[in-house]
Design a protein around this motif. Sequence first.
Motif, short mmCIF file in Angstrom:
data_model
loop_
_atom_site.label_atom_id
_atom_site.label_comp_id
_atom_site.label_asym_id
_atom_site.label_seq_id
_atom_site.Cartn_x
_atom_site.Cartn_y
_atom_site.Cartn_z
N VAL A 1 45.54 35.91 37.26
CA VAL A 1 44.94 37.24 36.12
C VAL A 1 46.31 38.80 36.34
O VAL A 1 46.37 38.59 37.61
CB VAL A 1 44.12 38.33 36.01
CG1 VAL A 1 44.25 38.81 35.26
CG2 VAL A 1 43.29 36.54 35.30
N ASP A 2 47.13 39.17 35.34
CA ASP A 2 48.26 40.52 36.21
C ASP A 2 46.78 41.67 36.78
O ASP A 2 45.66 41.88 36.62
CB ASP A 2 48.47 40.78 33.97
CG ASP A 2 49.11 41.65 34.59
OD1 ASP A 2 50.58 41.68 35.22
OD2 ASP A 2 49.23 43.35 34.29
N GLU A 3 47.96 42.07 37.50
CA GLU A 3 47.43 43.17 38.24
C GLU A 3 47.05 44.58 37.38
O GLU A 3 45.78 45.05 37.29
CB GLU A 3 48.35 44.05 39.25
CG GLU A 3 47.74 44.78 40.01
CD GLU A 3 48.69 45.69 41.10
OE1 GLU A 3 48.32 46.22 41.48
OE2 GLU A 3 49.62 44.58 41.25
N LEU A 4 47.04 44.64 36.49
CA LEU A 4 47.22 45.80 35.11
C LEU A 4 45.83 45.40 34.71
O LEU A 4 44.56 46.39 34.52
CB LEU A 4 47.83 45.98 34.40
CG LEU A 4 49.33 47.08 34.75
CD1 LEU A 4 50.18 46.54 33.73
CD2 LEU A 4 48.86 48.52 35.03
N LEU A 5 45.27 44.47 33.49
CA LEU A 5 44.07 43.84 33.61
C LEU A 5 42.32 43.92 34.54
O LEU A 5 42.39 44.58 34.29
CB LEU A 5 44.28 42.15 33.22
CG LEU A 5 45.42 42.08 31.88
CD1 LEU A 5 45.69 40.07 31.49
CD2 LEU A 5 45.20 43.08 30.79
N PHE B 1 38.55 29.48 48.46
CA PHE B 1 39.93 29.68 48.34
C PHE B 1 39.97 29.52 46.58
O PHE B 1 40.79 30.49 45.90
CB PHE B 1 41.06 28.30 49.05
CG PHE B 1 41.08 28.43 50.22
CD1 PHE B 1 41.73 30.32 50.69
CD2 PHE B 1 41.08 27.85 50.96
CE1 PHE B 1 41.95 29.37 52.47
CE2 PHE B 1 41.17 27.99 52.30
CZ PHE B 1 41.63 29.00 53.31
N LEU B 2 39.34 29.35 46.09
CA LEU B 2 39.83 28.68 44.82
C LEU B 2 39.20 30.19 44.34
O LEU B 2 39.40 30.62 43.02
CB LEU B 2 39.44 27.46 44.04
CG LEU B 2 39.44 26.28 43.93
CD1 LEU B 2 39.55 24.92 43.37
CD2 LEU B 2 41.32 26.58 43.22
N GLY B 3 38.29 30.56 44.30
CA GLY B 3 37.46 31.97 43.71
C GLY B 3 38.14 33.41 44.97
O GLY B 3 37.80 33.68 43.45
N LEU B 4 38.81 32.87 45.60
CA LEU B 4 39.74 34.04 46.30
C LEU B 4 41.36 34.10 45.24
O LEU B 4 41.27 35.11 44.98
CB LEU B 4 40.00 34.03 47.28
CG LEU B 4 38.73 34.13 48.02
CD1 LEU B 4 39.28 33.84 49.30
CD2 LEU B 4 38.30 36.16 48.81
N ILE B 5 41.85 32.71 45.22
CA ILE B 5 42.83 32.75 44.08
C ILE B 5 42.71 32.81 42.55
O ILE B 5 43.84 33.89 42.90
CB ILE B 5 44.26 31.16 44.86
CG1 ILE B 5 43.97 31.08 46.40
CG2 ILE B 5 44.86 30.86 43.72
CD1 ILE B 5 44.24 30.29 46.84
N ALA C 1 41.99 45.23 44.76
CA ALA C 1 44.30 44.22 44.87
C ALA C 1 44.84 43.47 46.19
O ALA C 1 45.93 42.66 45.40
CB ALA C 1 44.61 45.14 44.33
N TYR C 2 44.74 44.13 47.11
CA TYR C 2 45.67 43.33 47.92
C TYR C 2 44.39 42.98 49.14
O TYR C 2 44.87 42.95 50.46
CB TYR C 2 45.99 44.83 49.16
CG TYR C 2 47.11 46.20 48.23
CD1 TYR C 2 47.74 44.67 46.97
CD2 TYR C 2 46.90 47.00 47.55
CE1 TYR C 2 48.51 45.64 45.58
CE2 TYR C 2 47.73 47.35 46.58
CZ TYR C 2 48.42 47.04 46.06
OH TYR C 2 48.97 48.02 44.87
N ILE C 3 43.46 42.31 49.30
CA ILE C 3 42.77 42.03 50.14
C ILE C 3 43.31 40.55 50.79
O ILE C 3 43.53 40.25 51.96
CB ILE C 3 41.29 41.91 49.42
CG1 ILE C 3 40.06 41.34 50.05
CG2 ILE C 3 41.41 41.14 48.14
CD1 ILE C 3 38.99 42.12 50.25
#
Length: 341
Positions: free
Chosen positions: A168-172, A159-163, A217-219
């Motif tokens: 970080v901001d989506e643009l970055l 969960f930590l690896g996923l979250i 982005a939406y996984i």
Amino acid sequence: MSNLINRYGKVLSTYILFSLTLWLSIFIIFPQALMVEYSFWKYDETAQQKLWEETDKLDAKRYELEKKLEENPQDKKIEQQINKLSRQIEKNDLLSQEPPKIYTDENYEYLLTNTLHRSIFFKTIWSSILVTVLAFIVCYPIAYYLAHVASKKGKIFIFLGLIIPYWVDELLRTFAWFMILSFNGIINNILISFGLIETPIDFFQNNSAALIGMVYAYILFMLFPIYNTLETLDKNQILAARDLGASWFTIHKKIIIPYAKPGIAVGSIFVFMLTAGTYAVPSILGGTKGLWFTQIIYSWFFDGGNWNQGSAYGIALLVLCILFIVLMLKLFKVKLEDMSK
């Protein structure tokens, strides 16, 4: 209503209903109703042009009368005519600043008749469906592993690896994928070093980069609904099926996936709607051929200044997303109350 009052009391129930009504009105009903109203009208440019032409004629006539008044300063009739013309010119100027509205369906007809925009619209929908399918393929094994295989400590690390990347901001994150998938990026360098390709792959011109970026982005919007559903599945059903000799494929097909239908439906709806409505990811990773429908909507509003046409395009996308929701509910035979569980 009576159940709500019995549970929370009159004061709290009134506050809940008032807040809900206010939320629905301000953030959902009013904005969409305004867009629908905008999408069905346009300015009457013909009437505006006629006003300008009429104003020019009146101005010319006033100029002639002013010359006559210079010759006969005491002529009150000419002065009255000039004042009358001046008032009419001022009135026309005000009217021409905001032309009259014409209610029509031409804004929607333009979408249907514009071949380029129509093709981009359907490409956006197809790509959104493809992203949804890819997200499900990636997320389903992870969700099952988290729900029924991973230990408590393993869940925490996964969960930590996923979250953590989503802090970080989506643009970055999108720009990071831009560097990874570029000509000199990690993927092309690995493929070339293993001799799988001779020249770098242009991921940006075949829509691959945009699809990868949107899946990433939406996984989580696909993963968590499926995980939450599978977590409530009784493991004894899986063990019983194994004892009876069922293969893993049969178990997933007959037991796990049918049970996970509400989560799959919710995840599919989230991912599809977010993908269809995204702007940043296709703008950065889409390349010159990756134009997204939301980019056209943005262009109508901010580049072309045509809010009516942009509203029509936005409503068309919204209607199709609603149809997709209905389709998912029918396809998975899920009710709205099942999705809230």
